[in-house]
Write a protein that holds these residues in place. Structure first.
Motif, PDB file in Angstrom:
ATOM      1  N   LEU A   1      20.948   6.170 -10.496  1.00  0.00           N
ATOM      2  CA  LEU A   1      21.331   6.671 -11.207  1.00  0.00           C
ATOM      3  C   LEU A   1      20.363   6.240 -12.583  1.00  0.00           C
ATOM      4  O   LEU A   1      19.814   5.964 -13.677  1.00  0.00           O
ATOM      5  CB  LEU A   1      22.187   7.228 -12.242  1.00  0.00           C
ATOM      6  CG  LEU A   1      22.066   8.383 -12.532  1.00  0.00           C
ATOM      7  CD1 LEU A   1      21.106   9.206 -12.880  1.00  0.00           C
ATOM      8  CD2 LEU A   1      23.332   8.871 -13.133  1.00  0.00           C
ATOM      9  N   TRP A   2      21.686   4.924 -12.811  1.00  0.00           N
ATOM     10  CA  TRP A   2      20.905   3.230 -13.509  1.00  0.00           C
ATOM     11  C   TRP A   2      19.440   2.900 -13.687  1.00  0.00           C
ATOM     12  O   TRP A   2      18.583   3.228 -14.350  1.00  0.00           O
ATOM     13  CB  TRP A   2      22.157   2.626 -13.470  1.00  0.00           C
ATOM     14  CG  TRP A   2      21.572   0.983 -14.278  1.00  0.00           C
ATOM     15  CD1 TRP A   2      20.802   0.219 -14.069  1.00  0.00           C
ATOM     16  CD2 TRP A   2      21.286   0.842 -15.957  1.00  0.00           C
ATOM     17  NE1 TRP A   2      20.775  -0.694 -14.969  1.00  0.00           N
ATOM     18  CE2 TRP A   2      21.288  -0.290 -16.679  1.00  0.00           C
ATOM     19  CE3 TRP A   2      21.886   2.607 -16.695  1.00  0.00           C
ATOM     20  CZ2 TRP A   2      21.627  -0.295 -17.165  1.00  0.00           C
ATOM     21  CZ3 TRP A   2      21.612   1.933 -18.166  1.00  0.00           C
ATOM     22  CH2 TRP A   2      21.835   0.925 -18.040  1.00  0.00           C
TER      23      TRP A   2
ATOM     24  N   LEU B   1      17.139   4.810 -12.152  1.00  0.00           N
ATOM     25  CA  LEU B   1      15.573   5.615 -12.403  1.00  0.00           C
ATOM     26  C   LEU B   1      15.989   6.145 -14.299  1.00  0.00           C
ATOM     27  O   LEU B   1      15.001   6.210 -15.106  1.00  0.00           O
ATOM     28  CB  LEU B   1      16.339   7.148 -12.141  1.00  0.00           C
ATOM     29  CG  LEU B   1      16.194   6.506 -10.581  1.00  0.00           C
ATOM     30  CD1 LEU B   1      16.805   8.799  -9.545  1.00  0.00           C
ATOM     31  CD2 LEU B   1      14.024   6.363 -10.260  1.00  0.00           C
ATOM     32  N   SER B   2      17.272   6.154 -14.991  1.00  0.00           N
ATOM     33  CA  SER B   2      17.226   6.377 -16.642  1.00  0.00           C
ATOM     34  C   SER B   2      16.595   4.986 -17.092  1.00  0.00           C
ATOM     35  O   SER B   2      15.480   5.048 -18.201  1.00  0.00           O
ATOM     36  CB  SER B   2      18.467   5.643 -17.004  1.00  0.00           C
ATOM     37  OG  SER B   2      19.216   5.241 -16.764  1.00  0.00           O
ATOM     38  N   MET B   3      16.257   3.839 -16.052  1.00  0.00           N
ATOM     39  CA  MET B   3      15.447   2.355 -16.949  1.00  0.00           C
ATOM     40  C   MET B   3      14.039   2.826 -17.362  1.00  0.00           C
ATOM     41  O   MET B   3      13.514   2.409 -18.035  1.00  0.00           O
ATOM     42  CB  MET B   3      16.129   1.503 -15.896  1.00  0.00           C
ATOM     43  CG  MET B   3      17.189   0.544 -16.592  1.00  0.00           C
ATOM     44  SD  MET B   3      17.255   0.009 -18.493  1.00  0.00           S
ATOM     45  CE  MET B   3      18.519   1.650 -18.994  1.00  0.00           C
TER      46      MET B   3
ATOM     47  N   SER C   1      12.736   5.576 -17.891  1.00  0.00           N
ATOM     48  CA  SER C   1      12.373   6.376 -18.729  1.00  0.00           C
ATOM     49  C   SER C   1      12.811   6.101 -20.621  1.00  0.00           C
ATOM     50  O   SER C   1      11.697   7.151 -21.141  1.00  0.00           O
ATOM     51  CB  SER C   1      13.281   7.914 -18.631  1.00  0.00           C
ATOM     52  OG  SER C   1      14.277   7.687 -19.110  1.00  0.00           O
ATOM     53  N   VAL C   2      13.114   5.011 -20.255  1.00  0.00           N
ATOM     54  CA  VAL C   2      13.227   3.790 -21.967  1.00  0.00           C
ATOM     55  C   VAL C   2      12.205   3.820 -22.001  1.00  0.00           C
ATOM     56  O   VAL C   2      12.184   4.211 -23.162  1.00  0.00           O
ATOM     57  CB  VAL C   2      14.264   3.749 -21.269  1.00  0.00           C
ATOM     58  CG1 VAL C   2      14.281   2.586 -22.654  1.00  0.00           C
ATOM     59  CG2 VAL C   2      15.786   3.170 -21.012  1.00  0.00           C
TER      60      VAL C   2
ATOM     61  N   TYR D   1      20.148  10.961 -25.588  1.00  0.00           N
ATOM     62  CA  TYR D   1      19.466  10.778 -24.632  1.00  0.00           C
ATOM     63  C   TYR D   1      19.978   8.915 -24.287  1.00  0.00           C
ATOM     64  O   TYR D   1      20.556   9.022 -23.523  1.00  0.00           O
ATOM     65  CB  TYR D   1      18.482  10.661 -24.382  1.00  0.00           C
ATOM     66  CG  TYR D   1      17.967  10.406 -22.841  1.00  0.00           C
ATOM     67  CD1 TYR D   1      18.563  11.661 -21.719  1.00  0.00           C
ATOM     68  CD2 TYR D   1      17.416   9.773 -22.418  1.00  0.00           C
ATOM     69  CE1 TYR D   1      18.368  11.064 -20.887  1.00  0.00           C
ATOM     70  CE2 TYR D   1      16.809   9.561 -20.619  1.00  0.00           C
ATOM     71  CZ  TYR D   1      17.215  10.642 -19.976  1.00  0.00           C
ATOM     72  OH  TYR D   1      17.004  10.030 -18.927  1.00  0.00           O
ATOM     73  N   ILE D   2      19.486   8.119 -25.301  1.00  0.00           N
ATOM     74  CA  ILE D   2      19.972   6.754 -24.986  1.00  0.00           C
ATOM     75  C   ILE D   2      21.183   7.020 -24.912  1.00  0.00           C
ATOM     76  O   ILE D   2      22.397   5.532 -24.089  1.00  0.00           O
ATOM     77  CB  ILE D   2      18.815   6.123 -26.213  1.00  0.00           C
ATOM     78  CG1 ILE D   2      17.535   6.136 -25.914  1.00  0.00           C
ATOM     79  CG2 ILE D   2      19.738   4.891 -25.921  1.00  0.00           C
ATOM     80  CD1 ILE D   2      16.397   4.988 -26.737  1.00  0.00           C
TER      81      ILE D   2
ATOM     82  N   ILE E   1      22.553   7.847 -21.552  1.00  0.00           N
ATOM     83  CA  ILE E   1      22.219   6.195 -21.170  1.00  0.00           C
ATOM     84  C   ILE E   1      23.200   4.690 -20.773  1.00  0.00           C
ATOM     85  O   ILE E   1      23.840   4.217 -19.922  1.00  0.00           O
ATOM     86  CB  ILE E   1      20.647   5.423 -20.935  1.00  0.00           C
ATOM     87  CG1 ILE E   1      19.999   6.602 -20.562  1.00  0.00           C
ATOM     88  CG2 ILE E   1      20.635   4.235 -20.320  1.00  0.00           C
ATOM     89  CD1 ILE E   1      18.290   6.662 -20.620  1.00  0.00           C
TER      90      ILE E   1
ATOM     91  N   ILE F   1      26.589   5.656 -19.141  1.00  0.00           N
ATOM     92  CA  ILE F   1      25.615   5.203 -17.771  1.00  0.00           C
ATOM     93  C   ILE F   1      25.957   3.843 -16.982  1.00  0.00           C
ATOM     94  O   ILE F   1      27.034   3.492 -16.717  1.00  0.00           O
ATOM     95  CB  ILE F   1      23.974   5.406 -17.392  1.00  0.00           C
ATOM     96  CG1 ILE F   1      24.766   7.501 -17.485  1.00  0.00           C
ATOM     97  CG2 ILE F   1      23.809   5.369 -16.270  1.00  0.00           C
ATOM     98  CD1 ILE F   1      23.332   7.758 -16.524  1.00  0.00           C
ATOM     99  N   TYR F   2      25.661   2.552 -18.110  1.00  0.00           N
ATOM    100  CA  TYR F   2      25.818   2.126 -17.907  1.00  0.00           C
ATOM    101  C   TYR F   2      27.665   1.657 -17.688  1.00  0.00           C
ATOM    102  O   TYR F   2      27.514   0.360 -17.264  1.00  0.00           O
ATOM    103  CB  TYR F   2      25.356   1.059 -19.024  1.00  0.00           C
ATOM    104  CG  TYR F   2      25.869  -0.291 -19.485  1.00  0.00           C
ATOM    105  CD1 TYR F   2      24.609  -0.958 -18.328  1.00  0.00           C
ATOM    106  CD2 TYR F   2      26.654  -0.972 -20.640  1.00  0.00           C
ATOM    107  CE1 TYR F   2      25.283  -2.552 -18.170  1.00  0.00           C
ATOM    108  CE2 TYR F   2      26.818  -2.106 -20.611  1.00  0.00           C
ATOM    109  CZ  TYR F   2      26.014  -3.168 -19.136  1.00  0.00           C
ATOM    110  OH  TYR F   2      26.593  -4.199 -19.453  1.00  0.00           O
TER     111      TYR F   2
END
Length: 168
Positions: free
Chosen positions: A14-15, A17-19, A21-22, A68-69, A72, A75-76
């Motif tokens: 998940l981390w 994949l979210s990176m 999108s940044v 959203y950030i 993220i 999640i971190y």
């Protein structure tokens, strides 16, 4: 320990994949204020289609991207908690602090997202509607309070563990 490894793997994926999108979020944030027409993007956040080009809609969209950030970042923080668990540092101070941070960030995200959705609905849909059921904002609030309670529980457990270690 096997379940912890599975959870850590899922959170790591998940981390990652979210990176991806940044950069898109950063591009969108800049593009929102440079361009007069954001309707070329099909933007839908929390069920709201955002295609207005007014200053209020640009502010709302930017705030939603900021939320959203924040998620993220949660999640971190959760990823670092799981790493501490793998190292068997369960009652470490960083675990307690990160649980608390995650809780407050989720509460802030849930409230802000709900308020921004309401404001956008009010200004652009000209309607206010009441929905009964589960929403992501309500779930974020509940999870936020859960993480804060978990932080307090770990704090009390750490204190009891330290007192127990001092007892002969």
């Amino acid at each position: 320990m096997k379940k912890l490894n599975i959870l850590k793997t899922i959170v790591d994926i998940l981390w990652i994949l979210s990176m991806f999108s940044v950069p898109l979020i950063l591009f969108m944030s800049v593009f929102i204020f440079i361009s007069d027409d954001i309707s070329i993007f099909n933007i839908k956040i929390n069920g709201l289609e955002i295609n207005e080009t007014s200053l209020i809609s640009k502010f709302i969209l930017s705030a939603m991207l900021l939320i959203y950030i924040l998620l993220i970042y949660c999640i971190y923080l959760f990823k670092s908690i799981l790493l501490s668990f793998q190292r068997l540092k369960i009652f470490d101070e960083i675990v307690i602090v990160n649980f608390n941070k995650i809780g407050y960030l989720l509460i802030i995200s849930g409230i802000a997202s709900g308020v921004l959705s309401f404001i956008y609905d009010f200004f652009y849909s000209q309607t206010i509607h009441l929905e009964i059921g589960f929403s992501s904002n309500l779930l974020m609030l509940c999870l936020g309070f859960f993480f804060i309670i978990l932080s307090e529980t770990f704090k009390m457990s750490k204190k009891l563990k330290e007192e127990n270690e001092l007892t002969i």
